[in-house]
Design a protein around this motif. Structure first.
Motif, PDB file in Angstrom:
ATOM      1  N   TYR A  10      51.423  42.388  39.322  1.00  0.00           N
ATOM      2  CA  TYR A  10      52.483  41.520  39.821  1.00  0.00           C
ATOM      3  C   TYR A  10      51.997  40.074  39.744  1.00  0.00           C
ATOM      4  N   ASN A  11      52.669  39.282  38.905  1.00  0.00           N
ATOM      5  CA  ASN A  11      52.344  37.857  38.750  1.00  0.00           C
ATOM      6  C   ASN A  11      50.862  37.632  38.446  1.00  0.00           C
ATOM      7  N   ARG A  12      50.419  38.235  37.353  1.00  0.00           N
ATOM      8  CA  ARG A  12      49.033  38.050  36.918  1.00  0.00           C
ATOM      9  C   ARG A  12      48.998  37.618  35.446  1.00  0.00           C
ATOM     10  N   ALA A  13      49.788  36.609  35.121  1.00  0.00           N
ATOM     11  CA  ALA A  13      49.842  36.137  33.735  1.00  0.00           C
ATOM     12  C   ALA A  13      48.488  35.641  33.249  1.00  0.00           C
ATOM     13  N   ALA A  14      47.663  35.162  34.167  1.00  0.00           N
ATOM     14  CA  ALA A  14      46.366  34.600  33.781  1.00  0.00           C
ATOM     15  C   ALA A  14      45.350  35.665  33.388  1.00  0.00           C
ATOM     16  N   THR A  15      45.548  36.913  33.836  1.00  0.00           N
ATOM     17  CA  THR A  15      44.519  37.932  33.609  1.00  0.00           C
ATOM     18  C   THR A  15      45.020  39.201  32.920  1.00  0.00           C
ATOM     19  N   ALA A  87      44.953  44.758  37.114  1.00  0.00           N
ATOM     20  CA  ALA A  87      45.325  43.672  36.207  1.00  0.00           C
ATOM     21  C   ALA A  87      44.316  42.539  36.179  1.00  0.00           C
ATOM     22  N   ASP A  88      43.460  42.445  37.209  1.00  0.00           N
ATOM     23  CA  ASP A  88      42.426  41.402  37.245  1.00  0.00           C
ATOM     24  C   ASP A  88      41.103  41.867  36.656  1.00  0.00           C
ATOM     25  N   ASP A  89      41.028  43.137  36.254  1.00  0.00           N
ATOM     26  CA  ASP A  89      39.748  43.728  35.876  1.00  0.00           C
ATOM     27  C   ASP A  89      39.699  44.078  34.396  1.00  0.00           C
ATOM     28  N   GLU A  90      38.530  44.537  33.970  1.00  0.00           N
ATOM     29  CA  GLU A  90      38.360  44.989  32.589  1.00  0.00           C
ATOM     30  C   GLU A  90      37.230  46.007  32.531  1.00  0.00           C
ATOM     31  N   GLY A 118      30.711  45.802  38.549  1.00  0.00           N
ATOM     32  CA  GLY A 118      30.132  44.466  38.605  1.00  0.00           C
ATOM     33  C   GLY A 118      31.221  43.458  38.936  1.00  0.00           C
ATOM     34  N   PHE A 119      30.971  42.613  39.924  1.00  0.00           N
ATOM     35  CA  PHE A 119      31.951  41.605  40.323  1.00  0.00           C
ATOM     36  C   PHE A 119      31.695  40.301  39.582  1.00  0.00           C
ATOM     37  N   VAL A 120      32.771  39.696  39.108  1.00  0.00           N
ATOM     38  CA  VAL A 120      32.687  38.420  38.396  1.00  0.00           C
ATOM     39  C   VAL A 120      33.671  37.443  39.019  1.00  0.00           C
ATOM     40  N   ARG A 121      33.441  36.162  38.756  1.00  0.00           N
ATOM     41  CA  ARG A 121      34.404  35.140  39.171  1.00  0.00           C
ATOM     42  C   ARG A 121      35.306  34.816  37.992  1.00  0.00           C
ATOM     43  N   ASN A 122      36.525  34.439  38.289  1.00  0.00           N
ATOM     44  CA  ASN A 122      37.500  34.134  37.252  1.00  0.00           C
ATOM     45  C   ASN A 122      36.962  33.066  36.305  1.00  0.00           C
ATOM     46  N   GLY A 123      37.003  33.349  35.017  1.00  0.00           N
ATOM     47  CA  GLY A 123      36.519  32.410  34.020  1.00  0.00           C
ATOM     48  C   GLY A 123      35.049  32.554  33.703  1.00  0.00           C
ATOM     49  N   LYS A 199      34.281  45.663  35.215  1.00  0.00           N
ATOM     50  CA  LYS A 199      34.069  44.324  35.759  1.00  0.00           C
ATOM     51  C   LYS A 199      35.291  43.973  36.610  1.00  0.00           C
ATOM     52  N   MET A 200      35.033  43.606  37.845  1.00  0.00           N
ATOM     53  CA  MET A 200      36.109  43.389  38.810  1.00  0.00           C
ATOM     54  C   MET A 200      36.084  41.944  39.290  1.00  0.00           C
ATOM     55  N   ASN A 201      37.225  41.282  39.265  1.00  0.00           N
ATOM     56  CA  ASN A 201      37.315  39.899  39.698  1.00  0.00           C
ATOM     57  C   ASN A 201      37.169  39.777  41.208  1.00  0.00           C
TER      58      ASN A 201
END
Length: 252
Positions: A10-15, A87-90, A118-123, A199-201
């Motif tokens: 929901y509203n995750r165009a960036a990721t 939607a924020d992960d990969e 593994g947790f990452v920060r956006n970008g 990898k999780m944001n």
């Protein structure tokens, strides 16, 4: 063996594109990919439609939250095994689903698998800032608020039909409830894969500051009470000493 992967968004165009490409880039060739969108308004749907020829099913409509959307996607699935990718992960690499499927094929007793996150920060997708290992998990640790890394959990689809889907009366901790039911109450034979699978944001519902911390522990305490298991806030908050230690761990 068909593996169904569910992404709710929901509203995750960036990721969302990163998540989609992570699934489409998997080496395993028998994947059913389902995307359930909650009627996004930020361009998410336009991005999804760019890949509609490679996604097996797309739903875009209002829902009653993340867990309602997950249930919707699981009910649509036709795979032998089901997993999720937020939607924020990969996935950590292109071989993840192949490795997961191989674990199921190699041992007919295996009913579920999970691994590390593994947790990452956006970008900063290549910089692991926190490493959550599921290696320490034992079912007795549910009463302390511990669970395996839910984003890495895959199991046979039939167990959702037998044991139930995600609770929709929870905002953050329905995954805790589901894993408790599947792994402790119903004692699924789960195999741990000792490597980072996802990898999780940082900044998701369960890691978004003090308010989410208070909410998730309140919900976990209620879930344990519902299952007639002992727990208290002292136990639940004690696990954050382990979480602090996770920031110093290295990717395996």
């Amino acid at each position: 063996m068909k593996v169904s992967i569910i992404t709710v968004v929901y509203n995750r165009a960036a990721t969302i594109e990163r998540a989609i490409l992570s699934v489409l880039g998997q080496s395993y060739n028998n994947i059913e990919y389902i995307i359930v969108d909650g009627a996004s308004k930020d361009g998410t749907v336009d991005i999804i439609h760019q890949y509609k020829d490679r996604v097996h099913a797309v739903v875009s409509e209002k829902d009653n939250g993340m867990y309602d959307a997950l249930n919707k996607g699981i009910r649509m699935a036709s795979g032998d095994v089901v997993g999720i990718l937020h939607a924020d992960d990969e996935f950590s690499n292109d071989l993840v689903i192949e490795k997961i499927a191989e674990r199921f094929r190699a041992n007919t007793e295996v009913e579920a698998v999970y691994g590390d996150v593994g947790f990452v920060r956006n970008g900063e997708d290549d910089k692991i800032v926190r490493y959550y290992s599921s290696a320490i998990f034992k079912t007795k640790l549910f009463t302390w608020g511990f669970m395996p890394a839910h984003p890495t959990f895959f199991c046979y689809r039939r167990f959702f039909e037998e044991f139930g889907y995600y609770r929709t009366d929870m905002q953050i901790a329905a995954d805790f409830d589901l894993l408790l039911r599947f792994l402790r109450k119903h004692k699924l034979y789960a195999l741990y894969i000792p490597e980072m699978l996802v990898k999780m944001n940082m900044g998701g519902k369960s890691t978004n500051g003090l308010s989410s911390t208070l909410r998730i522990n309140k919900e976990i305490k209620q879930i344990l009470k519902d299952h007639q298991l002992p727990s208290n806030y002292l136990r639940l908050y004690a696990r954050y000493f382990v979480k602090v230690w996770e920031f110093g761990k290295k990717k395996k």
